[in-house]
Enzyme design. Structure first.
Site, mmCIF file in Angstrom:
data_model
loop_
_atom_site.group_PDB
_atom_site.id
_atom_site.type_symbol
_atom_site.label_atom_id
_atom_site.label_comp_id
_atom_site.label_asym_id
_atom_site.label_seq_id
_atom_site.Cartn_x
_atom_site.Cartn_y
_atom_site.Cartn_z
ATOM 1 N N GLN A 9 13.321 5.839 18.410
ATOM 2 C CA GLN A 9 13.463 4.878 17.302
ATOM 3 C C GLN A 9 12.649 5.292 16.087
ATOM 4 O OE1 GLN A 9 15.521 2.412 17.166
ATOM 5 N NE2 GLN A 9 16.196 2.430 19.292
ATOM 6 N N CYS A 45 17.147 -2.910 27.291
ATOM 7 C CA CYS A 45 16.568 -1.914 28.209
ATOM 8 C C CYS A 45 15.046 -1.941 28.193
ATOM 9 C CB CYS A 45 17.053 -0.496 27.896
ATOM 10 S SG CYS A 45 18.806 -0.304 28.112
ATOM 11 N N LYS A 51 20.909 8.266 17.038
ATOM 12 C CA LYS A 51 20.152 7.191 16.387
ATOM 13 C C LYS A 51 19.666 7.620 15.004
ATOM 14 C CE LYS A 51 18.559 5.240 20.780
ATOM 15 N NZ LYS A 51 19.272 3.963 20.876
ATOM 16 N N ASP A 92 8.022 9.133 23.003
ATOM 17 C CA ASP A 92 9.448 8.805 22.922
ATOM 18 C C ASP A 92 9.727 8.428 21.463
ATOM 19 O OD1 ASP A 92 11.849 7.483 22.738
ATOM 20 O OD2 ASP A 92 11.524 6.181 24.473
ATOM 21 N N HIS A 140 11.053 1.525 26.679
ATOM 22 C CA HIS A 140 12.465 1.505 27.079
ATOM 23 C C HIS A 140 12.520 1.969 28.539
ATOM 24 C CE1 HIS A 140 16.685 2.883 27.094
ATOM 25 N NE2 HIS A 140 16.863 2.175 25.996
HETATM 26 N N1 PLP Z 1 13.800 5.195 24.037
HETATM 27 C C1 PLP Z 1 13.978 4.248 23.122
HETATM 28 C C2 PLP Z 1 12.777 3.670 22.434
HETATM 29 C C3 PLP Z 1 15.266 3.822 22.798
HETATM 30 O O1 PLP Z 1 15.429 2.867 21.867
HETATM 31 C C4 PLP Z 1 16.364 4.403 23.457
HETATM 32 C C5 PLP Z 1 17.733 3.925 23.178
HETATM 33 O O2 PLP Z 1 17.951 2.800 22.794
HETATM 34 C C6 PLP Z 1 16.135 5.407 24.395
HETATM 35 C C7 PLP Z 1 14.851 5.784 24.660
HETATM 36 C C8 PLP Z 1 17.256 6.090 25.085
HETATM 37 O O3 PLP Z 1 18.005 6.820 24.182
HETATM 38 P P1 PLP Z 1 19.392 7.506 24.602
HETATM 39 O O4 PLP Z 1 20.210 6.411 25.210
HETATM 40 O O5 PLP Z 1 19.941 8.013 23.318
HETATM 41 O O6 PLP Z 1 19.084 8.568 25.574
#
Ligand code: PLP
Length: 400
Positions: free
Chosen positions: A197, A358, A220, A194, A121
């Site tokens: 998900q 993203c 999430k 990270d 992401h």
């Molecule tokens: N990393 C991953 C794999 C994501 O799917 C997302 C959000 O879709 C993020 C980071 C960013 O999360 P947040 O927008 O809640 O900070």
């Protein structure tokens, strides 16, 4: 087993969209919230609201105790050794920015390298660029599986950190993070995972994984927006400089010099989102009451069913077909633009996400502008997958 009446705990699901029953399949973007979480937020502002840590009065003490209780709850939820290894943030993005900023100040200088995966992401790409690192992406196969031999070859004397997603938000791949971490540690390189998900789909034990940092978002995992977690190993957190300056993160302040508070407060400058933290605690309780294994089994069933259904339709191309996958289904319909598909599905009440999610490098890897993404949560049903299938069948003639 997931109880049949699970949907009654999610009032938002019981509505029409454009004259059709709402079918919410955008859970990788954010999950809906159960009543217990909504009621916790309501109760907090009705009867508990106070600024924490600094007050001696009744409300401040109760709010502080409730907030710190959730820290211990998160510690247990992800198997951390200490509760002071849990830092509350606004979400995964802020958690990664925190590490990139603090770790970056200490360890990254121009020419240093951070290994990421090719399916990250943007939240796990841009902060490292801002920290001045050169990124070395791990390539992945057409099915969406990381090439671990290529990964091994990416290590150089300049490698300062590995930062990888546990589960890809676009392809659904559950990455072999344990192996990725072991390989990095063999080179003496720390690893950030990270988990945005992952936490609502796979059990996470940070000590078993051996990761150095683990980041995730409340929204999430059935919790509120505006709250997230940065787990960091005590030894590393102790030596990192603070991320932001302000209230709570200090021990003493003079105009000449400031000394910093102990962990985790050193990293929690300013008034935190206390109500949202309490909501996060309720969300964890919600998932634990259902059982993480039950949630995962239910979603795996939906994923299998939906994959079989979609593949029966002409012109469907799936992206992300790794055997070890979470409940994300990315696809394209013939040569149609994903926005067209998403807009037509929306008119039939089906909420999916369209675009690059993203993850622009993933789109570049496949040479496509984006995908349509259906993602499932514990309250979704086979009947909703049928509705997606029927809607796609109906719009196909308009697209081909
Ligand atoms: N990393 C991953 C794999 C994501 O799917 C997302 C959000 O879709 C993020 C980071 C960013 O999360 P947040 O927008 O809640 O900070």
């Amino acid at each position: 087993m997931i109880p049949n009446n699970i949907r009654s705990q999610f009032p938002i699901l019981d509505q029409q969209a454009h004259g059709h029953p709402l079918v919410y399949l955008d859970n990788a973007a954010t999950t809906q919230k159960p009543l217990s979480v909504i009621e916790t937020l309501d109760a907090y502002y009705r009867s508990q609201n106070a600024n924490i840590h600094r007050g001696t009065h009744y409300l401040a003490t109760t709010a502080t105790e409730a907030y710190e209780k959730v820290r211990r709850q998160v510690q247990q939820f992800i198997g951390a050794r200490h509760s002071h290894e849990i830092v509350f943030t606004r979400g995964t993005t802020e958690s990664i920015n925190l590490v990139a900023s603090s770790f970056g100040k200490r360890y990254i200088t121009a020419g240093d390298e951070v290994i990421v995966s090719g399916m990250e992401h943007h939240s796990n790409i841009v902060p490292w660029q801002l920290a001045g690192a050169t990124l070395r992406p791990i390539p992945f196969s057409d099915r969406g599986e990381l090439d671990l031999c290529a990964y091994e070859r990416l290590f150089t004397p300049q490698t300062r950190l590995v930062a990888v997603c546990h589960v890809s938000n676009t392809l659904g791949t559950i990455n072999p993070v344990r192996q990725i971490i072991d390989m990095a540690h063999a080179h003496g390189v720390p690893v950030l995972v990270d988990g945005a998900q992952a936490v609502s789909h796979v059990p996470v034990d940070v000590q078993q994984l051996g990761c150095d940092f683990y980041c995730f978002s409340g929204h999430k995992m059935y919790g509120p927006m505006g709250v997230g977690v940065m787990y960091g190993r005590e030894e590393l957190l102790s030596e990192l400089p603070p991320y932001q300056g302000g209230g709570e993160m200090i021990e003493t302040v003079t105009f000449e010099h400031t000394t910093y508070n102990q962990l985790p407060y050193k990293f929690e400058a300013g008034t935190p989102s206390v109500g949202d933290v309490l909501g996060l605690g309720k969300a964890i309780e919600f998932m634990q009451q259902l059982g993480l294994k039950n949630i995962a089994d239910h979603e795996a069933d939906l994923l299998r069913y939906a994959t079989d259904c979609l593949l029966r339709l002409p012109g469907i191309r799936l992206f992300g077909t790794a055997p070890d996958k979470a409940s994300v289904l990315s696809f394209l319909v013939g040569d149609s633009h994903p926005y067209d598909v998403g807009t037509l599905l929306d008119q039939l009440g089906i909420a999916v996400r369209t675009g690059h999610h993203c993850t622009q490098p993933v789109m570049d890897r496949y040479g496509i502008p984006g995908t349509v993404r259906a993602s499932f949560a514990v309250y979704n049903t086979r009947a909703e997958v049928d509705a997606l299938y029927a809607a796609l069948e109906r719009i196909l003639p308009m697209l081909m």
